[in-house]
Design a protein around this motif. Structure first.
Motif, PDB file in Angstrom:
ATOM      1  N   ASP A 172       0.813  -1.221   0.000  1.00 20.55           N
ATOM      2  CA  ASP A 172       0.000   0.000   0.000  1.00 20.55           C
ATOM      3  C   ASP A 172       0.843   1.266   0.000  1.00 20.55           C
ATOM      4  OD1 ASP A 172      -2.654  -1.264   0.204  1.00 20.55           O
ATOM      5  OD2 ASP A 172      -1.935  -1.917   2.171  1.00 20.55           O
ATOM      6  N   VAL A 173       1.976   1.237   0.707  1.00 22.23           N
ATOM      7  CA  VAL A 173       2.788   2.450   0.855  1.00 22.23           C
ATOM      8  C   VAL A 173       4.265   2.102   0.725  1.00 22.23           C
ATOM      9  CG1 VAL A 173       3.340   4.451   2.300  1.00 22.23           C
ATOM     10  CG2 VAL A 173       1.083   3.355   2.496  1.00 22.23           C
ATOM     11  N   LEU A 174       4.957   2.869  -0.096  1.00 23.67           N
ATOM     12  CA  LEU A 174       6.410   2.753  -0.234  1.00 23.67           C
ATOM     13  C   LEU A 174       7.032   4.103   0.103  1.00 23.67           C
ATOM     14  CD1 LEU A 174       9.148   1.610  -1.274  1.00 23.67           C
ATOM     15  CD2 LEU A 174       8.423   2.284  -3.577  1.00 23.67           C
ATOM     16  N   VAL A 175       7.997   4.104   1.011  1.00 31.14           N
ATOM     17  CA  VAL A 175       8.751   5.321   1.328  1.00 31.14           C
ATOM     18  C   VAL A 175      10.222   5.055   1.040  1.00 31.14           C
ATOM     19  CG1 VAL A 175       9.407   7.007   3.080  1.00 31.14           C
ATOM     20  CG2 VAL A 175       7.111   6.011   3.113  1.00 31.14           C
ATOM     21  N   GLY A 176      10.764   5.749   0.041  1.00 26.83           N
ATOM     22  CA  GLY A 176      12.182   5.643  -0.306  1.00 26.83           C
ATOM     23  C   GLY A 176      12.962   6.711   0.436  1.00 26.83           C
ATOM     24  N   SER A 177      13.520   6.324   1.585  1.00 24.33           N
ATOM     25  CA  SER A 177      14.196   7.297   2.444  1.00 24.33           C
ATOM     26  C   SER A 177      15.703   7.122   2.494  1.00 24.33           C
ATOM     27  CB  SER A 177      13.619   7.199   3.873  1.00 24.33           C
ATOM     28  OG  SER A 177      14.276   8.065   4.756  1.00 24.33           O
ATOM     29  N   ALA A 178      16.204   5.961   2.117  1.00 25.90           N
ATOM     30  CA  ALA A 178      17.642   5.700   2.220  1.00 25.90           C
ATOM     31  C   ALA A 178      18.432   6.676   1.344  1.00 25.90           C
ATOM     32  CB  ALA A 178      17.937   4.266   1.796  1.00 25.90           C
ATOM     33  N   ALA A 179      19.472   7.268   1.926  1.00 26.54           N
ATOM     34  CA  ALA A 179      20.297   8.231   1.182  1.00 26.54           C
ATOM     35  C   ALA A 179      21.647   8.384   1.862  1.00 26.54           C
ATOM     36  CB  ALA A 179      19.610   9.583   1.090  1.00 26.54           C
ATOM     37  N   ASP A 210      10.483  17.278   0.135  1.00 30.54           N
ATOM     38  CA  ASP A 210      11.735  17.963   0.467  1.00 30.54           C
ATOM     39  C   ASP A 210      11.595  18.453   1.894  1.00 30.54           C
ATOM     40  OD1 ASP A 210      13.855  19.649   0.889  1.00 30.54           O
ATOM     41  OD2 ASP A 210      13.498  20.918  -0.873  1.00 30.54           O
ATOM     42  N   PRO A 211      12.230  17.783   2.859  1.00 28.00           N
ATOM     43  CA  PRO A 211      12.003  18.136   4.262  1.00 28.00           C
ATOM     44  C   PRO A 211      12.675  19.423   4.711  1.00 28.00           C
ATOM     45  CG  PRO A 211      13.630  16.407   4.100  1.00 28.00           C
ATOM     46  CD  PRO A 211      13.121  16.637   2.703  1.00 28.00           C
ATOM     47  N   GLY A 212      13.608  19.958   3.909  1.00 27.71           N
ATOM     48  CA  GLY A 212      14.340  21.132   4.350  1.00 27.71           C
ATOM     49  C   GLY A 212      15.375  20.761   5.403  1.00 27.71           C
ATOM     50  N   PRO A 213      15.937  21.754   6.091  1.00 33.71           N
ATOM     51  CA  PRO A 213      16.958  21.466   7.115  1.00 33.71           C
ATOM     52  C   PRO A 213      16.382  20.683   8.289  1.00 33.71           C
ATOM     53  CG  PRO A 213      17.004  23.785   6.459  1.00 33.71           C
ATOM     54  CD  PRO A 213      15.739  23.207   5.903  1.00 33.71           C
ATOM     55  N   ILE A 214      16.866  19.464   8.480  1.00 33.71           N
ATOM     56  CA  ILE A 214      16.425  18.599   9.561  1.00 33.71           C
ATOM     57  C   ILE A 214      17.673  18.101  10.298  1.00 33.71           C
ATOM     58  CG2 ILE A 214      15.161  16.496  10.188  1.00 33.71           C
ATOM     59  CD1 ILE A 214      13.350  18.555   8.982  1.00 33.71           C
ATOM     60  N   ASN A 215      17.575  17.980  11.593  1.00 34.25           N
ATOM     61  CA  ASN A 215      18.713  17.531  12.392  1.00 34.25           C
ATOM     62  C   ASN A 215      18.920  16.031  12.215  1.00 34.25           C
ATOM     63  OD1 ASN A 215      20.704  17.068  14.247  1.00 34.25           O
ATOM     64  ND2 ASN A 215      19.533  17.719  16.032  1.00 34.25           N
ATOM     65  N   THR A 216      19.697  15.685  11.190  1.00 34.82           N
ATOM     66  CA  THR A 216      20.037  14.290  10.911  1.00 34.82           C
ATOM     67  C   THR A 216      21.555  14.178  10.763  1.00 34.82           C
ATOM     68  OG1 THR A 216      19.906  14.573   8.512  1.00 34.82           O
ATOM     69  CG2 THR A 216      17.864  13.940   9.667  1.00 34.82           C
ATOM     70  N   SER A 217      22.057  12.956  10.762  1.00 36.10           N
ATOM     71  CA  SER A 217      23.502  12.757  10.604  1.00 36.10           C
ATOM     72  C   SER A 217      23.969  13.233   9.237  1.00 36.10           C
ATOM     73  CB  SER A 217      23.857  11.283  10.809  1.00 36.10           C
ATOM     74  OG  SER A 217      23.180  10.455   9.887  1.00 36.10           O
ATOM     75  N   LEU A 218      23.128  13.072   8.203  1.00 33.80           N
ATOM     76  CA  LEU A 218      23.506  13.533   6.870  1.00 33.80           C
ATOM     77  C   LEU A 218      23.660  15.053   6.852  1.00 33.80           C
ATOM     78  CD1 LEU A 218      22.169  12.187   3.499  1.00 33.80           C
ATOM     79  CD2 LEU A 218      22.452  14.631   3.838  1.00 33.80           C
ATOM     80  N   ARG A 219      22.717  15.747   7.471  1.00 35.45           N
ATOM     81  CA  ARG A 219      22.782  17.207   7.525  1.00 35.45           C
ATOM     82  C   ARG A 219      24.013  17.672   8.311  1.00 35.45           C
ATOM     83  NH1 ARG A 219      20.337  21.797   5.072  1.00 35.45           N
ATOM     84  NH2 ARG A 219      21.005  23.564   6.333  1.00 35.45           N
ATOM     85  N   LYS A 251      26.793  16.123   8.665  1.00 38.14           N
ATOM     86  CA  LYS A 251      27.996  15.877   7.867  1.00 38.14           C
ATOM     87  C   LYS A 251      28.156  16.930   6.788  1.00 38.14           C
ATOM     88  CE  LYS A 251      30.234  12.421   4.922  1.00 38.14           C
ATOM     89  NZ  LYS A 251      30.113  11.081   4.273  1.00 38.14           N
ATOM     90  N   ALA A 252      27.047  17.351   6.196  1.00 38.69           N
ATOM     91  CA  ALA A 252      27.102  18.347   5.123  1.00 38.69           C
ATOM     92  C   ALA A 252      27.448  19.739   5.643  1.00 38.69           C
ATOM     93  CB  ALA A 252      25.766  18.391   4.395  1.00 38.69           C
ATOM     94  N   TYR A 253      26.968  20.054   6.843  1.00 41.94           N
ATOM     95  CA  TYR A 253      27.178  21.385   7.429  1.00 41.94           C
ATOM     96  C   TYR A 253      27.707  21.217   8.849  1.00 41.94           C
ATOM     97  CZ  TYR A 253      24.148  22.796   3.551  1.00 41.94           C
ATOM     98  OH  TYR A 253      23.595  22.989   2.306  1.00 41.94           O
ATOM     99  N   PRO A 254      28.972  20.824   9.000  1.00 40.71           N
ATOM    100  CA  PRO A 254      29.503  20.479  10.316  1.00 40.71           C
ATOM    101  C   PRO A 254      29.536  21.639  11.309  1.00 40.71           C
ATOM    102  CG  PRO A 254      31.250  20.542   8.664  1.00 40.71           C
ATOM    103  CD  PRO A 254      29.956  20.604   7.927  1.00 40.71           C
ATOM    104  N   GLY A 255      29.574  22.871  10.846  1.00 40.30           N
ATOM    105  CA  GLY A 255      29.630  23.999  11.765  1.00 40.30           C
ATOM    106  C   GLY A 255      28.286  24.650  12.023  1.00 40.30           C
ATOM    107  N   GLU A 256      27.224  24.058  11.509  1.00 37.92           N
ATOM    108  CA  GLU A 256      25.898  24.659  11.585  1.00 37.92           C
ATOM    109  C   GLU A 256      25.313  24.557  12.993  1.00 37.92           C
ATOM    110  OE1 GLU A 256      22.421  24.558   8.332  1.00 37.92           O
ATOM    111  OE2 GLU A 256      22.692  22.650   9.365  1.00 37.92           O
ATOM    112  N   ASP A 257      24.621  25.609  13.413  1.00 38.34           N
ATOM    113  CA  ASP A 257      23.913  25.604  14.692  1.00 38.34           C
ATOM    114  C   ASP A 257      22.614  24.822  14.505  1.00 38.34           C
ATOM    115  OD1 ASP A 257      22.698  26.049  17.096  1.00 38.34           O
ATOM    116  OD2 ASP A 257      22.767  28.240  16.999  1.00 38.34           O
TER     117      ASP A 257
END
Length: 240
Positions: free
Chosen positions: A92-99, A192-201, A203-209
């Motif tokens: 019924d539902v597929l969510v492709g979240s792996a990245a 498009d979730p925008g800026p979310i506090n995840t490990s990927l984010r 890593k991309a912006y290590p100095g971000e508050d």
């Protein structure tokens, strides 16, 4: 407090979430289970999936289906498809979240291994899911497919070559797939979730508050809405 097994907006719906062991995928998996879905959680990390299963059982009283397979491997996704058909006959539902992010570097400095891994995880794996799970989604009375994208998919920036190319390719592929299913019961959309506090984010912006950033838990409502049988819009790119 445990949720009643006979309640929830996704009650009776079979939902598969990739990248379910952490970040947005994990939060969506927990929320879907809380909403009554029969959850298939997919990740390469079995230990984290077992922890997720324990947490969801404590929350809902129900177990989930854990699948420790690599969705970047075509044969692995074929095995998932075969198992779903044998057990449920539909999806019924597929969510492709792996990245994955890969290494941010000039295009001329991207290693072949890094390019292959980023494109395989962020683009090819999602095509495998669309291709091999398509018959199962069509067998649902209200199939719903949701894929994760980001600003780099439409606004590329220097040093984001592999990641941006993969997301741009994914966005086009999802829209084409949605058009091809326009006469079916399947809706296909992008978030498009925008800026979310995840490990990927991080890593991309290590100095971000990150103290004012939303957590993955805070955006799961949008996934539930798109996963409901009553949601009938397709080819949407939803920015949160």
């Amino acid at each position: 407090m445990k949720q009643s097994k006979k309640s929830g907006r996704l009650l009776g719906r079979i939902a598969l979430v990739t990248g379910a062991s952490e970040g947005i995928g994990r939060a969506v998996a927990i929320r879907f289970a809380h909403e009554g879905a029969t959850l298939i959680a997919v990740s390469r990390t079995k230990k984290k999936l077992l922890t997720l299963d324990d947490e969801i059982q404590a929350l809902t009283g129900s177990r989930i289906v854990i699948v420790d397979e690599d969705v970047t491997d075509y044969n692995s996704v074929q095995r998932i498809s075969n198992a779903l058909f044998a057990r449920f006959k539909k999806l019924d539902v597929l969510v492709g979240s792996a990245a994955i992010l890969g290494t941010l570097s000039p295009v001329s400095h991207i290693s072949k291994d890094d390019w292959d891994e980023v494109l395989s995880t962020n683009l090819s794996a999602n095509w495998y899911l669309m291709s091999l799970l398509d018959p199962l989604l069509r067998s649902s009375s209200a199939g719903r497919a949701i894929f994760l994208t980001c600003a780099q998919g439409i606004n590329p920036a220097p040093f984001w070559g592999a990641y941006s190319a993969a997301k741009a390719g994914l966005e086009n592929l999802v829209k084409i797939y949605a058009d091809e299913l326009i006469e079916s019961n399947v809706c296909v959309n992008l978030i498009d979730p925008g800026p979310i506090n995840t490990s990927l984010r991080r890593k991309a912006y290590p100095g971000e508050d990150i103290k004012n950033q939303r957590t993955p838990d805070e955006i799961t409502e949008h996934f539930v809405t798109l996963a409901e049988a009553s949601y009938n819009l397709t080819k949407q790119r939803i920015s949160l």
